[in-house]
Write a protein that holds these residues in place. Structure first.
Motif, PDB file in Angstrom:
ATOM      1  N   TYR B  15     -14.956  13.078   1.091  1.00 27.23           N
ATOM      2  CA  TYR B  15     -13.654  12.552   1.525  1.00 27.23           C
ATOM      3  C   TYR B  15     -12.725  13.690   1.978  1.00 27.23           C
ATOM      4  N   GLY B  16     -12.904  14.867   1.375  1.00 24.25           N
ATOM      5  CA  GLY B  16     -12.149  16.037   1.839  1.00 24.25           C
ATOM      6  C   GLY B  16     -12.493  16.367   3.281  1.00 24.25           C
ATOM      7  N   TYR B  17     -13.781  16.296   3.591  1.00 27.54           N
ATOM      8  CA  TYR B  17     -14.232  16.512   4.977  1.00 27.54           C
ATOM      9  C   TYR B  17     -13.616  15.477   5.912  1.00 27.54           C
ATOM     10  N   LEU B  18     -13.671  14.214   5.535  1.00 31.75           N
ATOM     11  CA  LEU B  18     -13.083  13.174   6.390  1.00 31.75           C
ATOM     12  C   LEU B  18     -11.603  13.469   6.654  1.00 31.75           C
ATOM     13  N   ALA B  19     -10.918  13.923   5.626  1.00 30.29           N
ATOM     14  CA  ALA B  19      -9.477  14.170   5.769  1.00 30.29           C
ATOM     15  C   ALA B  19      -9.176  15.206   6.842  1.00 30.29           C
ATOM     16  N   THR B  20     -10.101  16.163   7.042  1.00 37.19           N
ATOM     17  CA  THR B  20      -9.841  17.204   8.044  1.00 37.19           C
ATOM     18  C   THR B  20      -9.753  16.627   9.459  1.00 37.19           C
ATOM     19  N   ALA B  21     -10.274  15.410   9.632  1.00 40.81           N
ATOM     20  CA  ALA B  21     -10.230  14.779  10.959  1.00 40.81           C
ATOM     21  C   ALA B  21      -8.868  14.155  11.254  1.00 40.81           C
ATOM     22  N   TYR B  74     -13.908   7.172  11.871  1.00 38.78           N
ATOM     23  CA  TYR B  74     -13.262   8.412  12.299  1.00 38.78           C
ATOM     24  C   TYR B  74     -14.002   9.062  13.475  1.00 38.78           C
ATOM     25  N   ALA B  75     -15.201   8.523  13.747  1.00 35.37           N
ATOM     26  CA  ALA B  75     -16.019   9.053  14.850  1.00 35.37           C
ATOM     27  C   ALA B  75     -16.323  10.535  14.684  1.00 35.37           C
ATOM     28  N   ILE B  76     -16.746  10.911  13.476  1.00 30.21           N
ATOM     29  CA  ILE B  76     -17.155  12.300  13.238  1.00 30.21           C
ATOM     30  C   ILE B  76     -18.580  12.316  12.687  1.00 30.21           C
ATOM     31  N   PRO B  77     -19.328  13.392  12.971  1.00 29.96           N
ATOM     32  CA  PRO B  77     -20.693  13.480  12.437  1.00 29.96           C
ATOM     33  C   PRO B  77     -20.666  13.540  10.919  1.00 29.96           C
ATOM     34  N   PHE B  78     -21.628  12.864  10.286  1.00 33.73           N
ATOM     35  CA  PHE B  78     -21.643  12.822   8.828  1.00 33.73           C
ATOM     36  C   PHE B  78     -23.082  12.646   8.349  1.00 33.73           C
ATOM     37  N   VAL B  79     -23.533  13.552   7.527  1.00 36.67           N
ATOM     38  CA  VAL B  79     -24.879  13.450   6.937  1.00 36.67           C
ATOM     39  C   VAL B  79     -24.767  13.691   5.435  1.00 36.67           C
ATOM     40  N   PHE B 183      -0.211  12.213  -2.928  1.00 32.00           N
ATOM     41  CA  PHE B 183      -0.969  11.071  -2.406  1.00 32.00           C
ATOM     42  C   PHE B 183      -2.445  11.424  -2.486  1.00 32.00           C
ATOM     43  N   TRP B 184      -3.240  10.494  -3.025  1.00 32.14           N
ATOM     44  CA  TRP B 184      -4.675  10.741  -3.216  1.00 32.14           C
ATOM     45  C   TRP B 184      -5.489   9.894  -2.246  1.00 32.14           C
ATOM     46  N   GLY B 185      -6.321  10.565  -1.456  1.00 34.17           N
ATOM     47  CA  GLY B 185      -7.321   9.847  -0.670  1.00 34.17           C
ATOM     48  C   GLY B 185      -6.977   9.692   0.800  1.00 34.17           C
TER      49      GLY B 185
END
Lengths: 201, 201
Positions: B15-21, B74-79, B183-185
């Motif tokens: 979720y930290g990675y997603l937040a960078t988007a 988010y349309a970002i690569p995720f594995v 704020f969390w998340g």
């Protein structure tokens, strides 16, 4: 698709209460009904190793603050009841007993229980307290409700609902099942809205 | 007010990675900078009794599904990297070592680490792996980084940041400090946006 949104909550859950302020509006916007499904989170917590959010070390103060901030945002009354958390088994049994007779009345009952407990801090844990808080106000026969709450068929009805919720992976309150997709938390209302608008991604 | 938004995350947190988007866009919309603050969630977990979300019984499958659904949104690569969770101490130390020299480079480094790990599944846990994955690509002196990662002053720097995050009540990733409001998340981006637009409620 026009299947209802399953709305899972525990009457003892403050985020579940907050969700009641928004869930019907989001569903109605997309022509969906809402199927209210109270469950007993304590049983899920035994499987997940979790505990009520606001009782947790470090995390508790955050969730307390977040709840108060969200209640202001939602513009709904919100207090911290003295008897938190409460054992919501009576309220949940009464809900399904009503739901089998009149689902609209069951939803009014659920809103009334939430309003009494989370809006005013009134203790609604014991059957008599629950009947006092709800029956006259909603035109429910109190003797019939008290009899039902001790009926093994009514107990079995709730147990089956709790088992079904667990089997589906319900571990928190609120959780929403939108056409088989689960969403956890009031913070998901925006995502659910877009999911329903777009048909998903 | 124009103070930066503190963005807390663990490099090992999906979720930290997603937040960078999203974090820079939300902040920039309101004229705010973002202060990137990697921390070590494992230490917070010792205090909160939590564990990585996707490892938890019952909850794990939900969060795995939610993450994949959000990454598509988010349309970002995720594995799912093979070495999950990874011990993010080297990446976090390297971040603060860079941050003290060039904060923009530190943010590029953070994005690059996230992209390698969560976008491609590349192992970046050990200092040499981290240097191989980042230094040539970002024009960082690999020998200097490897030397810094073993430097007690650099270790102390991270330890102080982790202690400060814990003292502030940071228990998850991502968490955001907006003018003292936590704020969390990723699910809070909409609420943060409205908070910044309105000045809060």
């Amino acid at each position: 698709m026009t299947s209802p949104i399953d709305f899972y909550f525990d009457f003892s859950s403050p985020y579940g209460y907050l969700a009641t302020a928004r869930v019907e509006e989001v569903a109605a916007k997309h022509g969906r009904a809402v199927s209210w499904r109270p469950t007993l989170l304590g049983i899920a917590f035994q499987k997940t190793g979790q505990s009520p959010l606001i009782s947790q070390p470090v995390r508790g103060p955050y969730f307390k603050h977040d709840l108060e901030r969200m209640a202001r945002d939602y513009a709904i009354p919100f207090v911290w009841p003295e008897n938190f958390p409460f054992h919501s088994v009576a309220a949940s049994r009464a809900f399904y007993w009503l739901d089998d007779q009149d689902s609209a009345l069951a939803v009014r009952f659920a809103r009334h229980v939430f309003q009494n407990y989370w809006g005013e801090g009134r203790d609604v844990a014991k059957p008599q307290q629950l009947a006092d808080a709800t029956c006259d106000a909603l035109g429910i026969d109190a003797d019939a409700m008290l009899t039902a709450l001790a009926d093994s068929a009514v107990k079995d009805r709730l147990r089956a609902e709790v088992d079904q919720a667990l089997a589906k992976g319900i571990f928190g309150s609120p959780m929403f099942d939108v056409d088989g997709e689960l969403f956890w938390g009031c913070d998901k209302f925006g995502e659910i809205d877009r999911w329903l608008a777009t048909g998903g991604w």
